[in-house]
Design a protein around this motif. Sequence first.
Motif, PDB file in Angstrom:
ATOM      1  N   SER A 197       0.833  -1.198   0.000  1.00  0.00           N
ATOM      2  CA  SER A 197       0.000   0.000   0.000  1.00  0.00           C
ATOM      3  C   SER A 197       0.870   1.251   0.000  1.00  0.00           C
ATOM      4  O   SER A 197       1.880   1.317   0.710  1.00  0.00           O
ATOM      5  N   PRO A 198       0.477   2.287  -0.781  1.00  0.00           N
ATOM      6  CA  PRO A 198       1.258   3.527  -0.768  1.00  0.00           C
ATOM      7  C   PRO A 198       0.989   4.393   0.448  1.00  0.00           C
ATOM      8  O   PRO A 198       1.605   5.435   0.604  1.00  0.00           O
ATOM      9  N   ILE A 199       0.067   3.993   1.295  1.00  0.00           N
ATOM     10  CA  ILE A 199      -0.293   4.785   2.471  1.00  0.00           C
ATOM     11  C   ILE A 199       0.540   4.307   3.653  1.00  0.00           C
ATOM     12  O   ILE A 199       0.449   3.149   4.068  1.00  0.00           O
ATOM     13  N   ILE A 200       1.359   5.195   4.187  1.00  0.00           N
ATOM     14  CA  ILE A 200       2.181   4.906   5.360  1.00  0.00           C
ATOM     15  C   ILE A 200       1.904   6.003   6.390  1.00  0.00           C
ATOM     16  O   ILE A 200       2.212   7.180   6.155  1.00  0.00           O
ATOM     17  N   LEU A 398      -3.747  14.041   8.125  1.00  0.00           N
ATOM     18  CA  LEU A 398      -2.934  12.845   8.324  1.00  0.00           C
ATOM     19  C   LEU A 398      -2.942  11.949   7.092  1.00  0.00           C
ATOM     20  O   LEU A 398      -1.927  11.341   6.742  1.00  0.00           O
ATOM     21  N   ARG A 399      -4.092  11.885   6.428  1.00  0.00           N
ATOM     22  CA  ARG A 399      -4.174  11.071   5.217  1.00  0.00           C
ATOM     23  C   ARG A 399      -3.300  11.642   4.107  1.00  0.00           C
ATOM     24  O   ARG A 399      -2.623  10.899   3.386  1.00  0.00           O
ATOM     25  N   VAL A 400      -3.318  12.953   3.967  1.00  0.00           N
ATOM     26  CA  VAL A 400      -2.482  13.584   2.928  1.00  0.00           C
ATOM     27  C   VAL A 400      -1.003  13.353   3.220  1.00  0.00           C
ATOM     28  O   VAL A 400      -0.200  13.072   2.313  1.00  0.00           O
ATOM     29  N   ALA A 401      -0.606  13.472   4.474  1.00  0.00           N
ATOM     30  CA  ALA A 401       0.803  13.278   4.840  1.00  0.00           C
ATOM     31  C   ALA A 401       1.243  11.820   4.759  1.00  0.00           C
ATOM     32  O   ALA A 401       2.449  11.550   4.813  1.00  0.00           O
ATOM     33  N   SER A 402       0.289  10.901   4.639  1.00  0.00           N
ATOM     34  CA  SER A 402       0.621   9.468   4.572  1.00  0.00           C
ATOM     35  C   SER A 402       0.667   8.937   3.155  1.00  0.00           C
ATOM     36  O   SER A 402       0.974   7.751   2.962  1.00  0.00           O
ATOM     37  N   TYR A 403       0.381   9.747   2.157  1.00  0.00           N
ATOM     38  CA  TYR A 403       0.192   9.242   0.798  1.00  0.00           C
ATOM     39  C   TYR A 403       1.500   9.143   0.022  1.00  0.00           C
ATOM     40  O   TYR A 403       2.433   9.941   0.224  1.00  0.00           O
TER      41      TYR A 403
END
Length: 435
Positions: A197-200, A398-403
Amino acid sequence: MSSDQQNPYGAHDPYGQNPPDPQVTQAWQNPPDPQAAQAWQNPPDPQAARTWQNPPDPQVTQAWQSPRDAHVAQTWEGQTWDTQYQPVVGDAPHPPYPQGGRYTGAADTAYLPPVGAPHVTAHPLPPEAPDTSAAYGPQGASYVPPVVESDPVGSPAGGELAYGAPSTGGEPAYGAPTTRGNSRVTDAQRARAEGRSPIIAPGVQSAGLTALLGLLLAATAGVSPYLLLVPLIALQGLTAAGWFRLNGMWPARQGIALAFAGGLVADAVLLGAGREHAAAALVGTLGVWVLLTLVLQLRSRASADERMHGLMATIASAALTIVAAGFLAAAPEAVAAGGAAVAAAALARALPLPGAASALVALLTAVGAGIAAGAVTGVGAEAVLPALGAGVCALVGLRVASYDYPSRFVHMTAGVALPLTAAAPIVYLLGRVVG
């Protein structure tokens, strides 16, 4: 002319058998001077003949034959070709070649036995290099890097952990920006090729820093706007730097400085104009900074694509930095509720829970923190709406910073600042509605 004058040595037939000349034969047998012949056979001085046969000084002769100083004599001790040694080719069987190995004819002649070595019938061949021709495919085919399978836990081969992969201690293990084997393959490309997944998520450390900034904003909002500037300026600096790095632009000193300067100008305009003119101050500062960014990009000598990318990143970073100044324009009670809500939501989101459950727990925690902050400031239940809006915006940040496989630098900048920056306009608007 007579025949004797033409042939003084007698008649000579070049094509026939001519008898020897009797005069020449008699001259060789009987020399004309018997005394001279006797002188050649018996030298007149017997002592001189004895001297040539027996030297008078044997020590001198021994000195020439055996010098007294052995170090003076020159000796040759280097290795030379031994022409007497001829290796005998025996009937010993040749060792079989390894399965899949290649025969190299030069390997048989690469070894020469040293001079003086014991005689052997055969010598072992040096180890052959592994056959790597199969790794490149047939001639003319393009090179394709070998695919390395990951182990069951999802970490890269070689014992390295990719960025964000859980380590033994439960914290994300931040690996090097490139992996071994091919320096052009980054951790993001490797994870994308492996289907991860690209989400970290930023993690606990970023959540802790976000909670600290949120609590500082909530605590200083009701004391003094100038004291509120301390955590606000730190928030604006992290936002400017983190957004550029999140977009893959680094180093971008000019763009970061321009966006940060826009935030500082917005703070100064808000302090001078007051909360009643906050909207005009923010929009006016943002418009000026967009025009300034356009002028600077037009003077750039980069390509069209690079200028467009830089223009979008600079405008977005400046807009976020200026919007973060909305904490100065919002009511102190709304800032307190929003700061506490973002702090609680970031900490709850970092807990190891499933995705939907984690988001629900984060929103409930944000509402609870907002109610508690409203109770402290005297607003009460009216702080629920700003707290809920701040919690939702914190999850979005947080979602934007995890993408897109972010690095640790992104997590420690954008991952810390974006939850609070995204909540600033909502806190300002909902604070005006409630107030």
